[in-house]
Design a protein around this motif. Structure first.
Motif, PDB file in Angstrom:
ATOM      1  N   HIS A 170      -1.580  -8.738  -2.599  1.00 50.97           N
ATOM      2  CA  HIS A 170      -1.932  -7.320  -2.494  1.00 50.97           C
ATOM      3  C   HIS A 170      -2.005  -6.846  -1.048  1.00 50.97           C
ATOM      4  O   HIS A 170      -2.759  -5.934  -0.728  1.00 50.97           O
ATOM      5  CB  HIS A 170      -3.262  -7.053  -3.206  1.00 50.97           C
ATOM      6  CG  HIS A 170      -3.269  -7.493  -4.631  1.00 50.97           C
ATOM      7  ND1 HIS A 170      -2.588  -6.823  -5.614  1.00 50.97           N
ATOM      8  CD2 HIS A 170      -3.844  -8.563  -5.221  1.00 50.97           C
ATOM      9  CE1 HIS A 170      -2.753  -7.444  -6.763  1.00 50.97           C
ATOM     10  NE2 HIS A 170      -3.496  -8.521  -6.551  1.00 50.97           N
ATOM     11  N   CYS A 171      -1.234  -7.456  -0.184  1.00 51.77           N
ATOM     12  CA  CYS A 171      -1.278  -7.099   1.231  1.00 51.77           C
ATOM     13  C   CYS A 171      -0.751  -5.688   1.504  1.00 51.77           C
ATOM     14  O   CYS A 171      -0.957  -5.159   2.596  1.00 51.77           O
ATOM     15  CB  CYS A 171      -0.534  -8.133   2.073  1.00 51.77           C
ATOM     16  SG  CYS A 171      -1.542  -9.626   2.330  1.00 51.77           S
ATOM     17  N   ASP A 172      -0.120  -5.080   0.512  1.00 50.37           N
ATOM     18  CA  ASP A 172       0.314  -3.698   0.679  1.00 50.37           C
ATOM     19  C   ASP A 172      -0.876  -2.758   0.865  1.00 50.37           C
ATOM     20  O   ASP A 172      -0.740  -1.666   1.414  1.00 50.37           O
ATOM     21  CB  ASP A 172       1.175  -3.244  -0.509  1.00 50.37           C
ATOM     22  CG  ASP A 172       0.472  -3.405  -1.848  1.00 50.37           C
ATOM     23  OD1 ASP A 172      -0.294  -4.375  -2.025  1.00 50.37           O
ATOM     24  OD2 ASP A 172       0.697  -2.547  -2.726  1.00 50.37           O
ATOM     25  N   THR A 173      -2.062  -3.185   0.458  1.00 45.51           N
ATOM     26  CA  THR A 173      -3.276  -2.382   0.625  1.00 45.51           C
ATOM     27  C   THR A 173      -4.078  -2.790   1.865  1.00 45.51           C
ATOM     28  O   THR A 173      -5.112  -2.199   2.150  1.00 45.51           O
ATOM     29  CB  THR A 173      -4.192  -2.511  -0.607  1.00 45.51           C
ATOM     30  OG1 THR A 173      -4.687  -3.853  -0.682  1.00 45.51           O
ATOM     31  CG2 THR A 173      -3.457  -2.148  -1.894  1.00 45.51           C
ATOM     32  N   ALA A 174      -3.600  -3.787   2.576  1.00 46.02           N
ATOM     33  CA  ALA A 174      -4.371  -4.351   3.694  1.00 46.02           C
ATOM     34  C   ALA A 174      -4.659  -3.334   4.781  1.00 46.02           C
ATOM     35  O   ALA A 174      -5.777  -3.286   5.303  1.00 46.02           O
ATOM     36  CB  ALA A 174      -3.641  -5.557   4.278  1.00 46.02           C
ATOM     37  N   GLN A 175      -3.690  -2.526   5.150  1.00 46.97           N
ATOM     38  CA  GLN A 175      -3.895  -1.578   6.249  1.00 46.97           C
ATOM     39  C   GLN A 175      -5.030  -0.608   5.928  1.00 46.97           C
ATOM     40  O   GLN A 175      -5.913  -0.387   6.756  1.00 46.97           O
ATOM     41  CB  GLN A 175      -2.613  -0.816   6.559  1.00 46.97           C
ATOM     42  CG  GLN A 175      -2.746   0.084   7.767  1.00 46.97           C
ATOM     43  CD  GLN A 175      -1.433   0.752   8.139  1.00 46.97           C
ATOM     44  OE1 GLN A 175      -0.410   0.564   7.495  1.00 46.97           O
ATOM     45  NE2 GLN A 175      -1.470   1.533   9.192  1.00 46.97           N
ATOM     46  N   ALA A 176      -5.028  -0.057   4.727  1.00 50.64           N
ATOM     47  CA  ALA A 176      -6.081   0.886   4.345  1.00 50.64           C
ATOM     48  C   ALA A 176      -7.438   0.197   4.268  1.00 50.64           C
ATOM     49  O   ALA A 176      -8.451   0.729   4.740  1.00 50.64           O
ATOM     50  CB  ALA A 176      -5.741   1.536   3.002  1.00 50.64           C
ATOM     51  N   GLN A 177      -7.494  -1.004   3.693  1.00 42.26           N
ATOM     52  CA  GLN A 177      -8.766  -1.722   3.584  1.00 42.26           C
ATOM     53  C   GLN A 177      -9.287  -2.140   4.951  1.00 42.26           C
ATOM     54  O   GLN A 177     -10.486  -2.076   5.215  1.00 42.26           O
ATOM     55  CB  GLN A 177      -8.616  -2.933   2.661  1.00 42.26           C
ATOM     56  CG  GLN A 177      -8.449  -2.522   1.202  1.00 42.26           C
ATOM     57  CD  GLN A 177      -8.512  -3.724   0.282  1.00 42.26           C
ATOM     58  OE1 GLN A 177      -9.480  -4.478   0.319  1.00 42.26           O
ATOM     59  NE2 GLN A 177      -7.491  -3.898  -0.531  1.00 42.26           N
TER      60      GLN A 177
END
Length: 190
Positions: A170-177
Motif C-alpha cells: 500500500h505504498c501508494d498511500t505513503a506520501q499522504a500518510q
C-alpha cells in the motif's frame, strides 16, 4: 559516522558481516560525482563495537550523535546492523529534549521485537521506553512493512504503541500518510 558492529545481527541470529559495512559504503560513495554542498560533509570515523559489548558501542554512538546534533550537524550513520537505529535515535532525542521528534523507518521489518537484550530487531522497541523516560510521546512511522517479514507480536506491539504503518502493498498511500505523520513534528529522525 560509521558503526562497525556485528553484535546486534549476531544476537538476532542473522548473517554477520555488517561490521565491515561502514568502510565498504564509504568506498562505494567515494565514486559518486560531487556537486555543490559536499564540502559540508565530515567523516568522523568509525565507532567499533567490541563483542559482546553492543550496549557500550551504542552508548558511544548515542553520545557522538547528540554532540553532532547540538552543533547543528546532521548525522548520517553507516552501519552495522539495524541496532544503529537505537543509538542514532537516542542521540537525536537527547539533543532535542523539548522537541517533538518523529522517527521514520523505511523497512519491511517493524523492528519492535521483544528480547532479553538489544539486537538488530529491537531498536524501535528500545526507543519507546526511552521516550517514556524522557516524558515525551513516541512518534514512529514504518513505511514498507511486509506481513511476511513480521510475526504477529511486532504487529500487536505496533498497534499498542500507535505506530503509523504503511504496508509494502500500500505504498501508494505513503506520501499522504507520511505528510500527516510529520505535520506536527519539530525534528525527524530518518
Amino acid at each position: 559516522l560509521g558503526f562497525a558492529c556485528d553484535e546486534g545481527v549476531k544476537r538476532n541470529q542473522g548473517r554477520t558481516g555488517a561490521a565491515g559495512a561502514p568502510d565498504v559504503l564509504r568506498k562505494a560513495l567515494a565514486n559518486l560525482a560531487s556537486h555543490d554542498g559536499h564540502n559540508r560533509l565530515v567523516d568522523l570515523g568509525n565507532i567499533v563495537a567490541q563483542a559482546p559489548d553492543l550496549e557500550g558501542a551504542q552508548q558511544a554512538l548515542r553520545n557522538a550523535v547528540q554532540r553532532c546534533q547540538q552543533e547543528n550537524m546532521r548525522t548520517f550513520v553507516l552501519g552495522g546492523g539495524h541496532e544503529t537505529a537505537f543509538a542514532h535515535g537516542a542521540g537525536v532525542l537527547d539533543a532535542f529534549p523539548q522537541a517533538k521528534v518523529g522517527i521514520v523507518n523505511f523497512d519491511a521489518h517493524l523492528d519492535l521485537r521483544k528480547a532479553e537484550q538489544a539486537t538488530s530487531g529491537t531498536p524501535f522497541r528500545q526507543l519507546a521506553p526511552l521516550c517514556d523516560e524522557q516524558q515525551r510521546e513516541f512518534h514512529y512511522a514504518c513505511i514498507g512493512v511486509s506481513r511476511a517479514a513480521n510475526t504477529q507480536a511486532p504487529w500487536a506491539e505496533a498497534q499498542r504503541l500507535g505506530v503509523t504503518v504503511v504496508e509494502d502493498l500500500h505504498c501508494d498511500t505513503a506520501q499522504a500518510q507520511l505528510a500527516q505523520f510529520i505535520a506536527n513534528l519539530d525534528v525527524i529522525y530518518l
